[in-house]
Design an enzyme around this catalytic site. Structure first.
Site, PDB file in Angstrom:
ATOM      1  N   ARG A 196       0.703  -1.119  -0.028  1.00  0.00           N
ATOM      2  CA  ARG A 196       0.106   0.084  -0.058  1.00  0.00           C
ATOM      3  C   ARG A 196       0.935   1.353  -0.064  1.00  0.00           C
ATOM      4  NH1 ARG A 196      -3.746   2.469   4.228  1.00  0.00           N
ATOM      5  NH2 ARG A 196      -5.093   3.645   2.977  1.00  0.00           N
ATOM      6  N   HIS A 216       0.286   4.287  -2.700  1.00  0.00           N
ATOM      7  CA  HIS A 216       0.115   5.773  -2.341  1.00  0.00           C
ATOM      8  C   HIS A 216       1.100   6.617  -2.610  1.00  0.00           C
ATOM      9  CE1 HIS A 216      -3.333   5.077   0.829  1.00  0.00           C
ATOM     10  NE2 HIS A 216      -3.456   4.464  -0.143  1.00  0.00           N
ATOM     11  N   VAL A 259      -0.101   9.375  -6.336  1.00  0.00           N
ATOM     12  CA  VAL A 259       0.165  10.665  -6.214  1.00  0.00           C
ATOM     13  C   VAL A 259       1.129  11.419  -6.904  1.00  0.00           C
ATOM     14  CG1 VAL A 259       0.001  12.698  -4.528  1.00  0.00           C
ATOM     15  CG2 VAL A 259      -1.361  10.357  -4.152  1.00  0.00           C
ATOM     16  N   SER A 314       8.048  10.623  -2.387  1.00  0.00           N
ATOM     17  CA  SER A 314       7.418  11.739  -1.710  1.00  0.00           C
ATOM     18  C   SER A 314       6.700  11.424  -0.367  1.00  0.00           C
ATOM     19  CB  SER A 314       6.714  12.686  -2.617  1.00  0.00           C
ATOM     20  OG  SER A 314       5.507  11.662  -3.169  1.00  0.00           O
ATOM     21  N   ASN A 340      -3.410   9.167   4.125  1.00  0.00           N
ATOM     22  CA  ASN A 340      -2.376   8.407   4.582  1.00  0.00           C
ATOM     23  C   ASN A 340      -2.230   8.658   6.165  1.00  0.00           C
ATOM     24  OD1 ASN A 340      -1.402   8.108   1.895  1.00  0.00           O
ATOM     25  ND2 ASN A 340      -0.608  10.305   1.804  1.00  0.00           N
ATOM     26  N   HIS A 389      -6.004  -6.158  -2.373  1.00  0.00           N
ATOM     27  CA  HIS A 389      -6.925  -6.457  -1.124  1.00  0.00           C
ATOM     28  C   HIS A 389      -7.036  -7.683  -0.567  1.00  0.00           C
ATOM     29  CE1 HIS A 389      -8.589  -1.941  -1.627  1.00  0.00           C
ATOM     30  NE2 HIS A 389      -7.167  -1.975  -1.230  1.00  0.00           N
ATOM     31  N   ASP A 431      -9.760 -10.125   3.400  1.00  0.00           N
ATOM     32  CA  ASP A 431     -10.040 -11.560   2.832  1.00  0.00           C
ATOM     33  C   ASP A 431      -9.879 -12.394   4.102  1.00  0.00           C
ATOM     34  OD1 ASP A 431     -10.074 -13.833   1.590  1.00  0.00           O
ATOM     35  OD2 ASP A 431      -8.102 -13.528   0.542  1.00  0.00           O
TER      36      ASP A 431
END
Ligand code: HEM
Ligand SMILES: *[C@@H]1O[C@H](CO)[C@@H](O)[C@H](O)[C@H]1NC(C)=O
Ligand SMILES: *[C@@H]1O[C@H](CO)[C@@H](O)[C@H](O)[C@H]1NC(C)=O
Ligand SMILES: *[C@@H]1O[C@H](CO)[C@@H](O)[C@H](O)[C@H]1NC(C)=O
Length: 326
Positions: A59, A63, A67, A73, A91, A191, A244
């Site tokens: 993740r 992220h 972006v 960053s 975040n 996911h 899950d």
């Protein structure tokens, strides 16, 4: 005259891959031959201590990339003169794994100082995390540089998909980056590992869209159990629930089976079944797990190439949390 122009044109056409610098599968082969081994070891140690870290590293990479491109960053800390991304909505109190990247960076710097970008470490770490979770493995072109700027809150809201927004918005957040509907379906398969806080889906349990009723697209027995894990009080907001539950540590195709059973936690995930095109892709990934493994690697490579900084467009940070100062 025309012939000359044509010649110049063809020369440019054939030389362009050489003159425009690109990511390269062998980028660190000579300068940091043990890189993959070091990253794998660091990820392995982190997962041994906390199995959820595999999901968290994946993740973190998503992220970072979605972006303003993969530029590290997200790793930058706030300072008195600089506002980073990690403490902004989307975040904050949600993305984790920064310490793991620091630890790997420390080991990489020891072996090959000022050679490997933090962004490439994040990229490699998410590949190793999937592999160590029983998922696929894929070749990664490397050579990303680290950025020196960060997005602001508006940039994050405009680019990072939210679990509360309309499916069409999520689609356009992907397609505006050159990611396809298929990439969206495939990458949503991420996911299959990890957890969501109750706050990400609680609106579906009690008063969906102001109806006074739960989301009708949520399986009724799952609804009952989620209501008891995530009661309608603010203090349950941070309780974690597996996406899950049948295999929350194993990277497999069973996340898609939860969707087929109306068991997607996020409204935005379950929405994949509300559209014929995406629903038929979900069905394919249930029927042919190999297609999911193969396509996931390909879509991850695409995602990890978004907006990368090459050569002088970025730097090799010494400390992943701060831009270099000279
Ligand atoms: C398509 C739009 C997406 C939305 C709306 C979305 C939303 C979310 C939300 C709300 C959470 C729970 C965060 C929390 O409660 O703190 C989450 C977790 C997670 N997301 Fe996504 N996500 C999306 C796409 C992706 C993609 C493309 C990937 C990776 C390829 C990904 C990987 C993960 C992972 C692995 C977790 C679990 C993290 C952990 O347990 O630490 N997500 N996502
Ligand atoms: C790579 O790792 C191996 C095993 O730990 C070590 O023997 C070797 O010296 C390392 N090579 C480099 C170039 O760091
Ligand atoms: C192990 O994981 C826990 C969270 O589950 C974390 O607080 C701790 O710092 C981790 N320890 C190491 C050595 O990584
Ligand atoms: C989607 O599938 C349903 C059921 O199979 C069908 O009734 C509907 O016409 C389809 N919609 C579109 C836009 O193809």
């Amino acid at each position: 005259m025309e012939h000359k122009l044509l010649l110049v044109f063809f020369c440019l056409l054939f030389l362009s891959p050489l003159v425009s610098p690109q990511l390269d599968y062998k980028y660190y082969d000579a300068t940091c031959p043990n890189l993959t081994r070091i990253v794998r070891y660091g990820v392995w140690m982190a997962i041994a201590n906390d199995t959820r870290m595999a999901a968290s590293l994946l993740r973190l990479h998503f992220h970072d990339c979605i972006v303003d491109g993969c530029d590290g960053s997200l790793l930058l800390d706030d300072t008195s003169t600089f506002k980073g991304e990690k403490n902004l909505l989307g975040n904050k109190d949600s993305v984790r794994g920064y310490e793991v990247i620091d630890k790997i960076k420390f080991d990489v710097e020891k072996a090959c100082p000022s050679t490997v970008s933090c962004t490439d470490i994040v990229t490699l770490a998410s590949r190793e995390a999937i592999y160590l979770s029983g998922g696929p493995y894929w070749a990664l072109p490397l050579g990303r540089k680290d950025g020196t700027t960060a997005s602001d809150q508006n940039g994050i809201l405009a680019q990072l998909p939210s679990p509360f927004e309309a499916f069409e918005n999520i689609i356009s957040k992907f397609t505006s980056k050159g990611l396809t509907l298929k990439d969206l379906v495939v990458l949503s398969g991420g996911h299959t590992i990890g957890f969501a806080q109750c706050s990400a889906f609680k609106h579906r349990l009690f008063n969906f869209d102001g109806s006074g009723n739960p989301d009708p697209s949520l399986d009724s027995s799952l609804l009952t159990s989620l209501k008891s894990v995530c009661p309608n009080q603010a203090d349950s907001d941070t309780t974690l629930v597996a996406f899950d539950p049948a295999s929350s540590r194993k990277f497999d195709n069973s996340f898609y089976k939860t969707l087929l059973n109306n068991g997607g936690l996020l409204q935005s995930d379950q929405a994949l079944m509300g559209d014929n095109t995406t629903a038929s892709m979900v069905m394919d990934y249930i029927k042919y797990p190999y297609w999911f493994s193969r396509d996931f690697g390909a879509s991850m490579v695409k995602m990890s190439n978004l907006g990368v900084l090459i050569e002088q467009k970025g730097e090799i940070r010494k400390n992943c949390r701060a831009v270099n100062h000279y």
